[in-house]
Design a protein around this motif. Sequence first.
Motif: not given
Length: 226
Positions: A22-30
């Motif tokens: 139902p929910v997913v987290l899309c994590l961004q970083d460098t």
Amino acid sequence: MEWREILEVHTQRTVERMAGHPVVLCLQDTTELDFTGQPGIAGLGRLSYEARRGLYVHPTLVVTPQGLAFGVVDAWLWARPPQGEATVKESVRWVEGYEIVADLAEQTPATRLVYIADREGDLRVLMDAAARRGHPADWLVRATHNRKTITGDKLWTRVEGGEALGAIEFALPPRRSDPRAGCAKPSTGKRSRSRRERVPRRSRSPRFWRVKTVRLRGPRPLTGGC
């Protein structure tokens, strides 16, 4: 085979693994790929300073709220040119990252996608992009700018007046510069607070963002679209 081709296949498998959640987290970083001192590698650029050579990579990692990793659905990979040479605006990676997550959200309506970025992602152009598309993917960005709300108050002041959601307890390790190094440090609690606020936009319509802000006492706050 180019790295983009490998990533494309991996992205397809990642999206398949998202199905049914139902929910997913899309994590961004460098992060940096440091190849300093390794000869024979073409196409490298400077890292934090000219003597260090390598590449930067900015991936989007998909995980469940419980921490189960599904894979990577996007990545920026680039070499920074020498100082003084023209280069692309690197902040674009945060906006393009949201656009890709938003595309996936439209393709997977049964799964709620939440785009998460650190304070480098606190960009009006990102918020405008999300608003223009009607927020197909939610967004949660750690705030670096104390923006004015639609009531005229400052964002962080408003958040501090919100109800505490809880507390996080952690131990601070000793540091060499601390004269008490080697002594046990007491645990410190940091309370998080949440509040919904409206932040004015610069474009025509709608005239505001709806934002949910979480503030950790001490660090910068987190802001997210609803």
